[in-house]
Design a protein around this motif. Structure first.
Motif, short mmCIF file in Angstrom:
data_model
loop_
_atom_site.label_atom_id
_atom_site.label_comp_id
_atom_site.label_asym_id
_atom_site.label_seq_id
_atom_site.Cartn_x
_atom_site.Cartn_y
_atom_site.Cartn_z
N UNK A 66 40.85 -22.70 -85.30
CA UNK A 66 41.22 -24.12 -85.14
C UNK A 66 42.72 -24.26 -84.90
N UNK A 67 43.51 -23.57 -85.69
CA UNK A 67 44.96 -23.70 -85.56
C UNK A 67 45.47 -23.13 -84.24
N UNK A 68 44.90 -22.04 -83.78
CA UNK A 68 45.36 -21.43 -82.53
C UNK A 68 44.91 -22.21 -81.30
N UNK A 75 54.41 -23.59 -85.35
CA UNK A 75 54.23 -23.15 -86.75
C UNK A 75 52.75 -22.98 -87.07
N UNK A 76 51.93 -23.96 -86.68
CA UNK A 76 50.50 -23.88 -86.94
C UNK A 76 49.87 -22.72 -86.19
N UNK A 77 50.33 -22.47 -84.96
CA UNK A 77 49.80 -21.33 -84.20
C UNK A 77 50.14 -20.01 -84.89
N UNK A 82 48.11 -15.45 -88.10
CA UNK A 82 48.11 -14.65 -89.34
C UNK A 82 46.73 -14.71 -90.02
N UNK A 83 46.13 -15.88 -90.05
CA UNK A 83 44.78 -15.99 -90.64
C UNK A 83 43.77 -15.17 -89.84
N UNK A 84 43.87 -15.21 -88.52
CA UNK A 84 42.96 -14.41 -87.70
C UNK A 84 43.18 -12.91 -87.93
#
Length: 140
Positions: A66-68, A75-77, A82-84
């Motif tokens: 979602x963020x990417x 910043x969100x990307x 990092x989450x991915x």
């Protein structure tokens, strides 16, 4: 008249706000009409944040996607990547495939990273990852 006050031990503790199960959030995102709505994505992002922080791989993967995909904010990307990566290291096929796709895009363009994540996804049986790897080899 006597007052009937319950002793402290018998009174009910204050309720925490109820959280919808992760399964429901994923169901919302996977619905064709609902999942494309910006407001649903915003709600789902908020609801996925806590499980992702707690290390739930599926939540990390979906929130990272979602963020990417849907945030124009750098910043969100970065947080999404990092989450991915965390989910990909934990063996999540969808996170590995998404990382491979993202690293192939002109915006990121890191062919070594793309190859690494696509090979990981292909090793788990992803046909799309195999096709992307084939295209990468032809373009080199």
């Amino acid at each position: 008249m006597k007052s009937r006050v319950l002793p402290l031990a018998l009174s009910h503790p204050p309720k925490e706000p109820t959280r919808l199960p992760l399964r429901f959030v994923l169901w919302l995102l996977d619905r064709p009409r609902l999942g494309h709505s910006a407001s649903i994505k915003r709600i789902a992002g908020r609801m996925l944040k806590q499980p992702a922080r707690q290390g739930v791989v599926l939540a990390q993967s979906r929130l990272g996607q979602l963020l990417c995909r849907d945030c124009g904010n750098a910043r969100d990307r970065r947080i999404g990547f990092e989450l991915l990566r965390q989910a990909g290291r934990a063996g999540d096929l969808h996170a590995q495939l998404e990382l491979g796709r993202l690293y192939c895009q002109p915006r990121q363009r890191e062919p070594l990273q793309a190859r690494h994540w696509l090979e990981q996804a292909a090793a788990q049986g992803s046909q799309e990852a195999g096709q992307l790897l084939g295209r990468m080899h032809k373009s080199v």
